[in-house]
Enzyme design. Structure first.
Site, PDB file in Angstrom:
ATOM      1  N   SER A  22      26.124  43.167  15.306  1.00 18.74           N
ATOM      2  CA  SER A  22      25.136  42.614  16.241  1.00 18.74           C
ATOM      3  C   SER A  22      23.714  43.009  15.784  1.00 18.74           C
ATOM      4  O   SER A  22      23.534  44.058  15.168  1.00 18.74           O
ATOM      5  CB  SER A  22      25.433  43.210  17.624  1.00 18.74           C
ATOM      6  N   PRO A  23      22.734  42.181  16.103  1.00 18.54           N
ATOM      7  CA  PRO A  23      21.358  42.545  15.718  1.00 18.54           C
ATOM      8  C   PRO A  23      20.950  43.875  16.345  1.00 18.54           C
ATOM      9  O   PRO A  23      21.153  44.081  17.543  1.00 18.54           O
ATOM     10  CB  PRO A  23      20.513  41.408  16.310  1.00 18.54           C
ATOM     11  N   ALA A  57      16.267  41.751  15.248  1.00 19.35           N
ATOM     12  CA  ALA A  57      15.331  40.703  15.648  1.00 19.35           C
ATOM     13  C   ALA A  57      14.157  40.690  14.679  1.00 19.35           C
ATOM     14  O   ALA A  57      13.518  41.730  14.452  1.00 19.35           O
ATOM     15  CB  ALA A  57      14.834  40.965  17.065  1.00 19.35           C
ATOM     16  N   GLN A  99      18.373  37.107  12.804  1.00 12.84           N
ATOM     17  CA  GLN A  99      18.015  36.748  14.182  1.00 12.84           C
ATOM     18  C   GLN A  99      16.495  36.601  14.256  1.00 12.84           C
ATOM     19  O   GLN A  99      15.771  37.542  13.900  1.00 12.84           O
ATOM     20  CB  GLN A  99      18.465  37.833  15.162  1.00 12.84           C
ATOM     21  N   TYR A 186      12.916  38.523  26.442  1.00 10.80           N
ATOM     22  CA  TYR A 186      11.879  38.166  25.473  1.00 10.80           C
ATOM     23  C   TYR A 186      11.383  36.748  25.767  1.00 10.80           C
ATOM     24  O   TYR A 186      11.805  36.117  26.740  1.00 10.80           O
ATOM     25  CB  TYR A 186      12.405  38.356  24.043  1.00 10.80           C
ATOM     26  N   ARG A 234      21.405  33.229  21.092  1.00 13.30           N
ATOM     27  CA  ARG A 234      21.786  34.329  21.999  1.00 13.30           C
ATOM     28  C   ARG A 234      21.139  34.112  23.355  1.00 13.30           C
ATOM     29  O   ARG A 234      19.919  33.936  23.450  1.00 13.30           O
ATOM     30  CB  ARG A 234      21.375  35.690  21.418  1.00 13.30           C
ATOM     31  N   LEU A 307      29.961  46.605  24.611  1.00 13.74           N
ATOM     32  CA  LEU A 307      31.010  47.607  24.831  1.00 13.74           C
ATOM     33  C   LEU A 307      32.388  47.110  24.424  1.00 13.74           C
ATOM     34  O   LEU A 307      33.359  47.293  25.137  1.00 13.74           O
ATOM     35  CB  LEU A 307      30.985  48.117  26.277  1.00 13.74           C
ATOM     36  N   GLY A 329      27.831  46.582  18.184  1.00 14.43           N
ATOM     37  CA  GLY A 329      26.522  47.175  17.936  1.00 14.43           C
ATOM     38  C   GLY A 329      26.655  48.667  17.719  1.00 14.43           C
ATOM     39  O   GLY A 329      26.848  49.149  16.604  1.00 14.43           O
ATOM     40  N   ARG A 330      26.620  49.400  18.822  1.00 15.60           N
ATOM     41  CA  ARG A 330      26.597  50.863  18.716  1.00 15.60           C
ATOM     42  C   ARG A 330      27.824  51.435  18.023  1.00 15.60           C
ATOM     43  O   ARG A 330      27.726  52.455  17.336  1.00 15.60           O
ATOM     44  CB  ARG A 330      26.417  51.472  20.116  1.00 15.60           C
TER      45      ARG A 330
HETATM   46  C1  LIG Z   1      19.686  50.226  18.356  1.00 19.76           C
HETATM   47  C2  LIG Z   1      19.867  48.876  19.002  1.00 19.76           C
HETATM   48  C3  LIG Z   1      18.992  47.845  18.705  1.00 19.76           C
HETATM   49  C4  LIG Z   1      19.191  46.557  19.239  1.00 19.76           C
HETATM   50  N1  LIG Z   1      18.385  45.528  18.827  1.00 19.76           N
HETATM   51  C5  LIG Z   1      18.710  44.266  19.188  1.00 19.76           C
HETATM   52  C6  LIG Z   1      18.052  43.156  18.597  1.00 19.76           C
HETATM   53  O1  LIG Z   1      17.258  43.298  17.679  1.00 19.76           O
HETATM   54  N2  LIG Z   1      18.367  41.915  19.049  1.00 19.76           N
HETATM   55  C7  LIG Z   1      19.322  41.725  20.031  1.00 19.76           C
HETATM   56  O2  LIG Z   1      19.576  40.585  20.406  1.00 19.76           O
HETATM   57  N3  LIG Z   1      19.970  42.760  20.570  1.00 19.76           N
HETATM   58  C8  LIG Z   1      19.722  44.015  20.154  1.00 19.76           C
HETATM   59  N4  LIG Z   1      20.465  45.045  20.625  1.00 19.76           N
HETATM   60  C9  LIG Z   1      21.630  44.764  21.479  1.00 19.76           C
HETATM   61  C10 LIG Z   1      22.880  44.676  20.623  1.00 19.76           C
HETATM   62  O3  LIG Z   1      22.805  43.587  19.711  1.00 19.76           O
HETATM   63  C11 LIG Z   1      24.143  44.505  21.494  1.00 19.76           C
HETATM   64  O4  LIG Z   1      24.060  43.289  22.190  1.00 19.76           O
HETATM   65  C12 LIG Z   1      24.287  45.641  22.501  1.00 19.76           C
HETATM   66  O5  LIG Z   1      24.072  46.904  21.884  1.00 19.76           O
HETATM   67  C13 LIG Z   1      25.682  45.626  23.141  1.00 19.76           C
HETATM   68  O6  LIG Z   1      26.684  45.790  22.168  1.00 19.76           O
HETATM   69  P1  LIG Z   1      27.395  47.238  21.891  1.00 19.76           P
HETATM   70  O7  LIG Z   1      27.944  47.706  23.206  1.00 19.76           O
HETATM   71  O8  LIG Z   1      28.483  46.928  20.892  1.00 19.76           O
HETATM   72  O9  LIG Z   1      26.378  48.169  21.358  1.00 19.76           O
HETATM   73  C14 LIG Z   1      20.254  46.341  20.134  1.00 19.76           C
HETATM   74  C15 LIG Z   1      21.105  47.398  20.471  1.00 19.76           C
HETATM   75  C16 LIG Z   1      20.938  48.654  19.896  1.00 19.76           C
HETATM   76  C17 LIG Z   1      21.921  49.746  20.231  1.00 19.76           C
END
Ligand SMILES: Cc1cc2nc3c(=O)[nH]c(=O)nc-3n(C[C@H](O)[C@H](O)[C@H](O)COP(=O)(O)O)c2cc1C
Length: 388
Positions: A22-23, A57, A99, A186, A234, A307, A329-330
């Site tokens: 994920s971004p 992003a 993205q 945004y 998205r 999650l 993501g995380r």
């Molecule tokens: C460090 C970090 C930076 C993120 N930056 C972006 C981003 O640039 N663009 C975006 O759409 N979401 C961003 N997110 C959200 C993640 O893409 C993702 O939707 C969110 O963390 C939930 O997924 P997860 O539970 O697997 O972490 C970011 C999340 C984290 C943790």
């Protein structure tokens, strides 16, 4: 083969599996330019087996950055470092994806580790002066923030031009998927949501008016992006202030009609305080129902995110037909080899073929050693039992 490890195809692009990184913003660029830190950050996810690796992003214009550390594609010199990253991701078997974003009223923020508040005069002293963000209406994301300046109707053409030019630069950088960021409070999300868009012109008011800019951006990006490569969008499928899943379904239908290939289903973050966002309870896979609804009601591919932490959980989402792709993501920050570990868990007999060749060969030997030690241990244990 598991569903998670099966290929995903969209237009002319085939990803080796359905795990998407994920971004994730790193807030570590200088003047919008990527560097070795971004290469290593993203490259290790490709080496870690993911099917698709998204950049964070990337701002379509300088004042559309969340922080001074965001990446950008508003100048030509920003292309080459991203091209190096896209090439590395491709060479390691993953699809490089970008993205594109405009932060709108959340622009001009400090990096998370600097407080994450709006830029202030104190930031000016170390060379990062605040600027007034733009938005559909002069409604701030929270009371501590700058009240944004309303974008005038005559400025929309320039904004669309910025999206078009950034898309062309993303093509030049070699990305194979582009995603339009229309979520998380945004710029594009604030046009959609009735509490942040109180305009009375053609870009506000009715559902059609509020969706107009997002649809125009979708058209501009789709036209500038090669026909044989997919465009994702998205969305915050629901938010805290009046954008509901029924609205997402209606909008997704119109995006599909404009050649958008997949909806990436996130939610919330219209404001920037977690209290205001608390309507959305965060449990494991809490946004999966949104991906499922869009997929079944609109008949468009979807990506589930939020999650999703466990390979068995991811596999079940795909098996139930709730999404086509799984974004993590995380968990990927926690374990950049998440995909390879997922594969080992879902298909334990498949060996190490999916690992980088330089690693897999040695890991196969490592397995044999482990097995021999276990066998020796079992032998020694049974010998010592018979000695007694
Ligand atoms: C460090 C970090 C930076 C993120 N930056 C972006 C981003 O640039 N663009 C975006 O759409 N979401 C961003 N997110 C959200 C993640 O893409 C993702 O939707 C969110 O963390 C939930 O997924 P997860 O539970 O697997 O972490 C970011 C999340 C984290 C943790």
């Amino acid at each position: 083969m598991s569903r998670l490890m099966s290929p995903f195809e969209s237009r002319g692009v085939v990803a080796r599996n359905r795990v998407v990184i994920s971004p994730m913003l790193q807030y570590s660029a200088r003047d919008g330019v990527a560097d070795d830190g971004h290469l290593v950050h993203l490259g290790r996810f490709a080496m870690g087996g993911a099917g698709i690796v998204f950049t964070e992003a990337v701002a379509v214009e300088a004042h559309g950055r969340i922080t001074y550390g965001d990446l950008g594609l508003w100048r030509d010199d920003q292309i080459a470092p991203l091209r190096r990253i896209a090439r590395f991701i491709r060479a390691n078997g993953a699809i490089p994806a970008v993205q594109l974003a405009h932060a709108g009223r959340k622009a001009g923020t400090q990096r998370p580790w600097q407080g994450h508040g709006p830029l202030s005069d104190a930031d000016r002293e170390h060379g990062e002066p605040p600027w007034q963000p733009v938005a559909p209406s002069p409604v701030a994301a929270n009371p501590a923030r700058w009240v944004p300046r309303e974008i005038a109707a005559h400025e929309i053409a320039g904004l669309l031009g910025a999206w078009r030019d950034a898309t062309r630069r993303a093509v030049a950088a070699g990305f194979e998927i582009v995603e339009i960021h229309a979520a998380h409070g945004y710029l594009l999300h604030t046009f959609l949501s009735p509490s942040s868009n109180v305009r009375t012109d053609a870009y506000g008011g009715t559902f059609e008016g509020r969706c107009r800019l997002v649809l125009e951006v979708a058209e501009v990006v789709r036209a500038a992006w090669p026909q044989d490569r997919p465009v994702f969008v998205r969305l915050s499928a629901v938010d805290e202030a009046g954008w509901e899943i029924a609205d997402t379904l209606r909008l997704a239908m119109q995006l599909k009609a404009r050649g958008i290939d997949l909806i990436d289903c996130s939610s919330g973050s219209l404001y920037d305080s977690s209290t205001a966002n608390s309507r959305l309870k965060r449990g494991y896979g809490y946004q999966v129902p949104f991906a499922a609804a869009v997929r079944s009601e609109v008949g468009i591919a979807t990506m589930a995110v939020g999650l999703i932490v466990d390979p068995v959980q991811a596999e079940a989402i795909l098996e139930r037909g709730q999404a086509d792709l799984i974004a993590i993501g995380r968990e990927a920050l926690f374990d950049p080899n998440w995909t390879l570990h997922a594969q080992a868990r879902l298909s334990p007999d498949e060996g190490h073929d999916a690992w980088p060749i330089q690693h897999g060969w040695w890991l196969a030997i490592r397995e044999k050693i482990f097995r021999r030690i276990a066998d020796d241990g079992a032998g020694a244990a049974s010998r010592s039992a018979s000695d007694r």
